[in-house]
Structures are given as C-alpha cells and as structure tokens.
Scaffold this active site. Structure first.
Site, PDB file in Angstrom:
ATOM      1  N   GLU A   1       0.845  -1.188   0.000  1.00  0.00           N
ATOM      2  CA  GLU A   1       0.000   0.000   0.000  1.00  0.00           C
ATOM      3  C   GLU A   1       0.887   1.246   0.000  1.00  0.00           C
ATOM      4  OE1 GLU A   1      -2.163  -0.887   3.557  1.00  0.00           O
ATOM      5  OE2 GLU A   1      -2.926  -2.725   2.667  1.00  0.00           O
TER       6      GLU A   1
ATOM      7  N   GLU B   1      -4.678  -6.591   2.498  1.00  0.00           N
ATOM      8  CA  GLU B   1      -3.472  -7.288   2.945  1.00  0.00           C
ATOM      9  C   GLU B   1      -3.480  -8.763   2.576  1.00  0.00           C
ATOM     10  OE1 GLU B   1      -5.226  -5.205   4.889  1.00  0.00           O
ATOM     11  OE2 GLU B   1      -3.830  -3.577   5.318  1.00  0.00           O
TER      12      GLU B   1
ATOM     13  N   PHE C   1       2.179  -1.609   8.862  1.00  0.00           N
ATOM     14  CA  PHE C   1       2.214  -1.947  10.293  1.00  0.00           C
ATOM     15  C   PHE C   1       2.030  -3.460  10.474  1.00  0.00           C
ATOM     16  CE2 PHE C   1       1.078   2.498  10.168  1.00  0.00           C
ATOM     17  CZ  PHE C   1       1.817   3.041  11.201  1.00  0.00           C
TER      18      PHE C   1
ATOM     19  N   ASP D   1       0.802  -5.026  12.664  1.00  0.00           N
ATOM     20  CA  ASP D   1      -0.515  -5.344  13.230  1.00  0.00           C
ATOM     21  C   ASP D   1      -1.497  -5.817  12.143  1.00  0.00           C
ATOM     22  OD1 ASP D   1      -0.166  -3.493  16.024  1.00  0.00           O
ATOM     23  OD2 ASP D   1       0.919  -2.830  14.260  1.00  0.00           O
ATOM     24  N   PHE D   2      -1.247  -5.394  10.901  1.00  0.00           N
ATOM     25  CA  PHE D   2      -2.146  -5.776   9.807  1.00  0.00           C
ATOM     26  C   PHE D   2      -1.992  -7.258   9.458  1.00  0.00           C
ATOM     27  CE2 PHE D   2      -1.719  -1.115   8.200  1.00  0.00           C
ATOM     28  CZ  PHE D   2      -2.341  -0.674   9.351  1.00  0.00           C
TER      29      PHE D   2
ATOM     30  N   HIS E   1      -1.479  -0.501  16.388  1.00  0.00           N
ATOM     31  CA  HIS E   1      -0.385  -0.026  15.540  1.00  0.00           C
ATOM     32  C   HIS E   1       0.953  -0.041  16.285  1.00  0.00           C
ATOM     33  CE1 HIS E   1      -3.270   1.246  12.553  1.00  0.00           C
ATOM     34  NE2 HIS E   1      -2.382   1.906  11.860  1.00  0.00           N
TER      35      HIS E   1
END
Lengths: 335, 322, 377
Positions: free
Chosen positions: A29, A70, A93, A95-96, A139
């Site tokens: 992204e 993702e 991140f 976290d994704f 995040h």
C-alpha cells in the site's frame, strides 16, 4: 564508509537488489503512492518513506501500489514467489498481519515442506513493528513471537542501519519466506553503511558488547537499549555482554550458550508481552541446554501482559526501558 | 423527508461540533499536545451526521481510523473524547485507546478502528445480536473507499444478506485510501454496483449534502428495523486534509484542495439550504457556532490540565497479568 | 609548564573515539617519557599509549572501560612541585577542541575514491608536514587488508613526505574486480593509479601481498620505484601459510575468523571484536569472496611466489626486508641466506607495523631518508 539512516540503508538494499535481479519487485500500500490522484507520483514511497524514489527508477511495473487488501497482497506475494519472482511485500504496520495471516502461515510458510522440497518461496514481507509512537493497541505491536513459532518462516529484526541493509539483501536472496521486521522508532538511526551491496547471513548473532558478568540477549530496539544499559553498568563495575541474535529464526543459540558458559547469568529483553515471547523461548532453551552454567535464575524484561496502551505515560512504562534492563542486570548479578 | 427545526438545529450542531473539534485537534497536534497520530474528518461531516440522526443509543455503529466525526454524530461526549485524544486518565478509554480507538458502548459506539475493514464484520455481529434479542435496533458500519476493497468487508456483507440482518454498510468515499486514489484502487470504480452484487439495496448519494444522506439513511433504517435486511449507502465527499495530520499530501494539488474546501463544504451547503428555505436564521446558526466554540475550547483546556494515567493503571482491564 | 595532558590519541583518520582498556600506571607513579601508560582499544586494534612527557601520573580522569572521543582528557602528568589545586585548574580549563584541532592540523589527510580505467580506486593521502617534501611514499597493504592498516604509521612517515595508502583491487573501497588475479595485473593497476596521481617516482612500503605487488611493479617499471620496504613480504620468505589464506576466505562467522586473525599477531590479545567485525563486514561485500579466491589462486599461489622470489635478485632498486620474529604467515628459516638487506622486528608476528609500530616507523623512516638521495625537491 558513509553514515546513513536505517531508512536510507533499507532503500539502498532494495535499489541495489532490484538493479541486480529483474525478478525483484515491491508490492504494498502506497509503496509509491499517488496512483489515481491528481498530484505527484511517488507521493509516499511507503508509509515512512523507505521505498521513496524506487518507482522513479523501476516504474510502476516493479513498484506496485496495492489497494488496502493485505490478504491479497500477501497471497499474491507468495504466489508470485512460487512462480519464479522474488517479491518484497510491504505490510506497513505488522498489526495488519491479523488480516492476512493465513496467506503467510498456512500458505507461504508451508510450500517448501508440504510440496516435498519441490518448491521455493523466495518472498520477503517487510513490516513496521514496535512502540514509542503512541500509536495505540492496533499499531504498536511487535508480533515477532507469532512468526517465530511458525516453521518455514525466517524472522529478521535488525538493530542498526548496517545490519538492516545486509540482512534485507540476504532476505531478498534467500529462497525461503522471510519476515523482515523494522522498528518504527529506528528509521532515523544513523550508522556506517557501506555503499556496496553485502549480505549478512541469517542465524549469526552479533556480540555488540563483550563482558564477563552477565549475558543480555535482545533484538531490534531492545538491542540498542541493552547496549545503553551495558554502558551504564560498566561505570558501576558490572561487565555486560550483549548479544543481538539479529534473527529470531534461525536463532544463533550457540553464541548465546557460549556466552552464558562464560558469564553464568542471563537476562533476556523482549519488546513483547511475556508469555510465549522470545524471552520465554530463549530462557527455556538456555535452561535446557546450558543449565549447568547458570549461577542465578534467568531474568526476562518484557512488556506486561496487556495490549499496547496509547497514553505516553503508560507506553513509557509498557516498553522495556534502559532503567528496567539495568535493574534486571543488577539483580541477576547480585545473586 | 420532512425534518423539523429542532432536528435541523441538532444536525447543524453536530456537524459544526465535528468541524470545530477537528480544527482544534489539528492545532493541538501541531503544537505537540496530542501524542500519536490523528486522522481528521473535516469535509465529511454530512455523512456521519446524516446517518446518525436516524440512530438512537440502542443502535450500534462501528467506525474507522477517521472516527472523531462518527463519535460526535453518535452523541459521544466531546470533552471525554478530547481527554482521550490527549491521553489523559479521565479520557473515554482511560488514555488506553487514543484517537484511533475511541469507544463509548453506552452510546452504541463500538469503537474507532485502526484496522481497515475492521468494523463491518463487528457491525454484522451487532446486527445479529439485535435480531436474536428481538430488538428493533440496527447496526451500522462505516468504511472508506479504500476499505471497501477488503475481504473482511465482502465477507461481512455476504453474511448480512445470508442472515437478513439489520445491518447498514456506509461507504464513505472521500477520494483517497491513504495516498492512493479511489479511481485506481477500486477496480470497477463503482463501489455501490459491486455491493449490489451481494444482494442488498445499495445507493450512492452526495456525501456533502446532509439531506441526501439523511434521506437515503432513512430508507435503509426503515428497511432494517422492519426486518427487510441489510442495505448499503455510498456517501461521496472528499476529505479536506491529508490521510493524517502531517501528511505532506503530495498526491493532491493545491488547486484541488482549495476548490474542495471552497465548493464542497457540507457546512456551507447546509447553511445555505436552511437559510434560503428560511427554516433557520443565520443568527440561530451563529449562536450555535459560538456555543460550540466555547465547548471545544473548554474541552481542550481541561484536557491539557488533566492528569495522565499512571503505573497503577497499566495492568488494569486485563483478566490476568503475569 | 610542568603539567601535561594525557589525551585519547588519534591513530589513523578513521579513529573518532577510543576505549580505555586499562591503565598501566597507578596514580602517583613516576613515569618516563615514552613509557607505556595506558592501553586502548580502537575500532582496529588494541594499542598502548606512551607517556607524552616524564612526570608523576597525578590524575587518572577516565576509568577503565570508558569510551571517549579523540582528544578527550584522560589523565594529567605533573611533577611533584605542582599542588593538587593546580591540577584541578588544569583539568577544569582543558579544552578538548584545541587538542583535536592540533592533531588534525598536524597533517592534512584526505580519503579519495577515483576511477582508474573505469574502476574505483580508494586511497588515503596524508600531506607532508614540511615545506620541501622528499620523494612520496606509497603504502600497499596485504591480503584482506586496506589503507586503514597503516593507521599507526602513515602519519609518522608523513613528517617529511606525502604518504599515500592505496586500497588494492579487491580490497577496501576499491573495485572488487581483480581481473585474472595475477601479481602482474595488480602491479599494472597500481601503475595506472600512480599515473593518475602523476607519481612518477616513489618509495613503496608493501606489506605481505603488497610487498609482492611492489616487487612486481619494480620489475616491470624499475625507473618508477626508488626503494622498496617489504614488510613480511609474500615471496620474500620460505613459505606462505595456506592455512591463513584459506582460513581467511572460508570464515563466514566472526567466531571462525578469530583464530585465523590471531595467527597474524605475536600477541593474539590484540585482536579486538571490532577488528573482526570490520573484517567480516569487508568479507560480506559482494564480489569480495571471488576476489580473494582469485588472488589466493593466482597472485598468492605457491608457484607465483616462487617465481617472484627467483626474480627478486634482479630488482635494481634499494630494498629492505623486515620480518616479524614471530610471523606465522610468512616464515623464514635462514634470514642470512637472503641476498637483500633485512632486519627482524622483535615482539611482532605478521603485522609488525601494528604490533611494533614505533620500531617499524623508525626503521622505515631511516631507510627512506637514506635513499631519498639528491632528488629532494
């Protein structure tokens, strides 16, 4: 050698590998940014600017902006690797990971073994980890223990610009899926980085401080903090050996055990909640393989068993600090 | 649809509060008073308010990383929000959540969300709960044009149709997913056409126009409350600012931004409509502006003075610590 | 003035800070000028600091283990006549900046990277500290080294001449392309670099492989070379340790490299972690593995060195061969049998210019002065 930031070192690694090997490409992204907009191309170059300038040299066929999807990004990366490319995906991140873990741990990680060694999956997944940005619960995580426990994945956590470049080049040249975790608080860290391309092999720890009283093992930002703690304690007469294994998988257990054999004491620092962390894992391995050398119980310095808090006052307490690391070292040395 | 004057004043109050709140957050962030990062909703106020005017505290919403507007439109306390964004102990989430995680369950606000595409499946779950409990409440998810591409969103929409749930999917098309344009990232360039393929009524409205959003939402809510199943609305309104405060916005031109802020301001459009139709007077609206400015000022002032959480707060709100 | 500052020394251009490994003198002890006073670790090697003057070590300011920038005050020497207050005032008034400035002014050192025939060549030029410099000196390092290996020497020799330390092809910041890897090829590359610098008449100090290259250059263009000092020269001894060469190439981890590098020194304790780390960093660079392999198989192959040795007698320029008494890489069974002037450096292995820098510096400076002849500009 020239001084470069971690960001520049990573950019240089990507650029040199893309020049060397036309199969290398970047997906993510806003790895360029500005697609479908009225303004400039290359508007972002990655969320924190690591891939800036690459689209200008390699074009949008090799620096591919992705929709915010993702699962598709990671799956496409794994598929492209299986089909002969050497893609580098930017998850942004870490976290994704939650959105795309299947493509990583059920798919990419398994191919080589499940297909009886007939397949290679030369992909890299870059992601930002860690706290300090006041970015809140979704995040700020590190998540390296989750990747580390998956067979088939290699997990890299650089702590200097020099290591970042050499390890990323190794990651791109590696035939297995590599999870490359960049601490978001370290992109502006400066250090000496050769202009030429070089690869640092995985599974080779860096002994960043030599000492005789206690061994400290730490990764990424925590390695930097462990070094600071070691420098602080030297003035108190405590000689600290700091080991940065650089990769959590493969893990250079030999270097850790050799060191513990000399020092007899171990502190493991991990920016992660304590359970099933690298701290827990390394402590267990040393207890299993080096018990007879230990003069004191192993201590770990980790985050508490909670999500990452947002407020600066809480996050500063949450992350292992130089003071907390130093306190643990003093404690283990006093026993 | 007819809206009475009180309702119009309430709508204006919320829209203006969102704008004033975001402008203050911007200023406080630039001064270094707000930690982390913030994503502002300015320019999209008519979308949140047009939707939430139909909702009660029993109705649920799930939001995005750009969630301040949704919170305010849903009636969340502005002062507590400001304290949370400042990271203070008496913030809505005790300083543990921050801008991207503001939640107020009592107001039916299930949380801002830092994971793109995080809210729609949660809204489907809330709609399922409403249906199984026999309530007539609805659940609404807000998603951006960027988020509209996520697999989680597709899965949620299909499930809502399969189970015929009182769920409403709002797609706020503000033109950008981070620094990537809608026209690039949405392959069909037609969010609503794609949504319709899941088998639910779907409509696109001018997201700058409170009345257009309000009308479309009215229909969707009636359908949901009466057991007619899910709906989707795409509200089109560009964000005024960047993805986050500090975004250099190289992907936008200065002219485009100026044009957007001049011609596409939902507050100006609302004011013009209600004063032209002589439903409200400029004086009434100005009075509200002053009241809201004072509220936001007081919120920011008290937030800056409020204490931070401390060590005793770090390990609370978890069922076990080690 | 009877107070003297003891400061972190600057050994080589790259040195920015030093770690005080240990004090060798207690506070209050009397020291002679030039006596070893403290031990330092730099990014390259451990080394001792000599007392800048005679006196009593009145104050130890830095503690063992401290890392301080070059020029930082670590101790004070004074005679017994100075009271403690005077020492305090001296310490308080000490300006680090002035010392650093002074050290940088003592010579102008510049690292340059230029293209020679399209290939990068890096070298460190240290300008002579005299208005009428003698014939320039070129330094050629050994296998796996680079110009920084001369950190204890280059400045000393620059007292009366320009001194240029080149990174040979395959090394340091120069190209990793070594062509066919033959000595003649390396000599031709050095020659081309000398042309680019308009150096038509030079002294050469070559170490190990660098000495072999120097000899090859003198054979090819005798007019260019005024004298050669061969330090533990490859081809100048009976054998060259294959264990060392192969071990250096093969080591892929610091742990594997350590025993190999320890072979270089009489005192293996001089090998620091940073020295090994910088060698590993060099070995990891793309192309270095191939370059080292080519040099090992061509330039340093036994037949090539045997041939070179048979030709050494033909070299018409003045030569001095220095050998380390404890050298395990280039060994000599009977130094007396060698037909050129030679000397043994005591307490040194294969790296006498690092391990016994003072002795080597003096010996080389004397030899060069002897052979500058009438060409002094």
């Amino acid at each position: 050698m020239t001084q470069k930031s971690m960001r520049q070192a990573l950019n240089e690694a990507l650029r040199q590998e893309m020049r060397r090997d036309p199969r290398v490409l970047i997906l993510g992204e806003d790895v360029a940014g500005g697609a479908g907009c009225e303004g400039e191309e290359d508007a972002y170059g990655g969320a924190l600017g690591v891939t800036r300038g690459l689209v200008g040299e390699f074009g949008r066929t090799r620096v591919i902006d992705m929709p915010i999807t993702e699962s598709a990004i990671m799956g496409a990366t794994a598929g492209a690797a299986l089909a002969g490319l050497r893609p580098v995906a930017d998850l942004m991140f870490v976290d994704f990971l939650g959105v795309c873990f299947d493509q990583i741990f059920n798919q990419a990680a398994k191919f080589r073994y499940m297909f009886g060694g007939k397949a290679v999956t030369p992909m890299v997944m870059r992601a930002m980890i860690g706290g300090g940005f006041r970015a809140g619960g979704q995040h700020s995580q590190t998540l390296h223990p989750m990747f580390t426990m998956v067979p088939g994945l290699k997990v890299v956590m650089p702590s200097t610009p020099y290591d970042a470049k050499g390890l990323l080049i190794q990651a791109i040249r590696d035939d297995d899926p590599v999870i490359f975790l960049e601490h978001k608080a370290m992109y502006d860290l400066m250090g000496e980085v050769p202009d030429e391309a070089y690869a640092i092999p995985f599974g080779e720890a860096n002994v960043t401080r030599e000492g005789t009283d206690v061994t400290v093992v730490a990764f990424s930002l925590m390695a930097a903090r462990a070094n600071d703690a070691a420098d602080l304690l030297r003035k108190e007469g405590i000689s600290v050996e700091v080991i940065d294994p650089r990769t959590t998988s493969p893990l250079d257990l030999d270097t850790i055990l050799d060191s513990v054999e000399n020092t007899g004491r171990l502190v493991v620092v991990d920016e992660s909640p304590p359970r099933c962390s690298l701290a827990a894992d390394i402590a267990a391995q040393v207890a299993e393989h080096g018990f007879s050398h230990l003069k004191a119980p192993i201590l770990s310095v980790t985050c508490p068993h909670t999500p990452s808090p947002f407020s600066p006052s809480l996050e500063d307490l949450y992350m292992p600090s130089v003071d907390r690391i130093a306190a643990a070292i003093r404690k283990v040395v006093s026993r | 649809m007819q809206i009475n004057r009180d309702e119009l004043l309430k709508a204006y109050r919320r829209m203006r509060t969102i704008r004033a709140f975001e402008e203050r957050v911007f200023a406080e962030f630039e001064r270094g008073n707000i930690p982390g990062f913030v994503h502002l909703y300015s320019g999209q106020e008519a979308s949140a308010v047009g939707v939430c005017m139909h909702l009660t505290d029993a109705d649920k919403i799930g939001s995005t990383h750009r969630g301040h507007g949704h919170c305010i439109a849903k009636g969340v306390d502005v002062r507590s929000m400001m304290h949370e964004i400042f990271g203070r102990k008496d913030g809505l989430c005790g300083g543990k959540g921050g801008s991207m995680h503001i939640a107020d369950l009592e107001k039916g606000m299930l949380g801002a969300n830092a994971i793109v595409g995080g809210a729609p499946p949660l809204a489907v779950g809330a709609a399922l709960a409403a249906k199984l409990k026999g309530e007539d409440s609805v659940a609404v998810s807000f998603t951006g044009d960027g988020g509209s591409n996520q697999g989680t969103v597709f899965e949620a929409m299909n499930l809502a149709v399969v189970l015929q749930l009182p769920a409403i999917f709002i797609f706020e098309n503000n033109g950008f997913g981070e620094a990537t344009g809608h026209d690039y990232a949405v392959g069909s360039r037609d969010i609503i056409g794609r949504v319709a393929g899941f088998g639910m009524p779907a409509t696109r409205v001018d997201g700058r126009d409170f009345f257009a959003v309000h009308d479309a939402m009215g229909e969707a809510v009636r359908r949901a409350r009466s057991g007619g199943g899910p709906s989707a609305i795409e509200t089109v309104a560009k964000r005024f600012g960047g993805h986050y405060v500090g975004d250099p916005m190289r992907y936008r031109t200065a002219e485009e931004r100026e044009r957007t802020m001049r011609d596409d301001d939902p507050l100006i459009m609302f004011r013009r409509k209600v004063t032209d139709a002589q439903l409200l007077t400029p004086g009434q609206l100005d009075a509200l502006d002053g009241e809201i400015a004072a509220l936001v000022e007081a919120s920011a002032q008290s937030a800056a003075q409020a204490p931070f959480p401390g060590a005793a707060d770090l390990e609370t709100d978890v069922y076990v610590t080690y | 003035m009877t107070l003297h500052a003891i400061c972190i020394p600057k050994w080589g251009l790259a040195m920015e800070e030093g770690t005080l490994a240990s004090w060798l003198k207690a506070e209050g002890s009397t020291v002679r000028q030039g006596e070893d006073i403290a031990e330092f670790e730099t990014s390259k090697i451990a080394n001792v600091l000599e007392a800048p003057a005679a006196g009593i070590l009145r104050r130890r300011i830095a503690a063992e283990g401290d890392v301080r920038p070059v020029g930082a005050l670590i101790g004070v020497l004074a005679d017994a006549g100075e009271d403690d207050e005077a020492v305090d005032i001296f310490v308080a008034g000490f300006s680090e900046a002035s010392v650093v400035q002074e050290q940088q002014d003592s010579s102008t050192a510049i690292v340059e990277t230029i293209l020679v025939d399209g290939l990068p060549a890096r070298f460190l030029r240290v300008r002579a500290r005299t208005a009428s410099p003698a014939t320039p000196l070129v330094l050629l390092h050994g296998f796996g080294g680079d110009h920084m290996g001369w950190m204890f020497n280059q400045d000393a020799w620059a007292a009366d001449r320009d001194v240029l330390a080149l990174d040979l092809p395959g090394h340091g910041g120069s190209t990793k392309d070594v062509g066919d890897g033959e000595l003649a090829t390396l000599a031709a590359r050095v020659s081309a670099w000398l042309d680019s610098q308009r150096l038509d008449r030079i002294h050469i100090v070559g170490h190990s492989l660098g000495a072999a290259v120097a000899a090859s250059l003198a054979l090819a263009s005798p007019a260019r070379v005024k004298s050669i000092v061969a330090l533990c020269g490859a081809g100048f001894g009976d054998t060259l340790s294959r264990d060392y060469v192969e071990g250096f190439i093969a080591a892929s981890r610091r742990k594997e490299l350590k025993p190999v590098i320890e072979m270089l020194f009489a005192d293996p304790g001089l090998v620091t972690r940073d020295m090994l780390e910088s060698l590993m960093a060099y070995k990891r660079i793309d192309g270095v593995g191939d370059a080292l392999r080519a040099l090992a198989e061509k330039a340093l192959a036994a037949p090539a060195l045997a041939e070179l040795r048979s030709e050494l007698a033909d070299i018409q320029v003045p030569m001095l061969a220095l050998y380390g008494a404890a050298d395990r890489i280039v060994t000599i069974s009977d130094p007396a049998a060698f037909p050129w002037p030679h000397a043994i450096v005591e307490a040194a292995g294969h790296m006498p210019h690092m391990e016994a820098a003072k002795a080597v510096n003096e010996q080389v400076a004397g030899f060069l002065a002897l052979h500058d002849g009438s060409e002094r500009r």
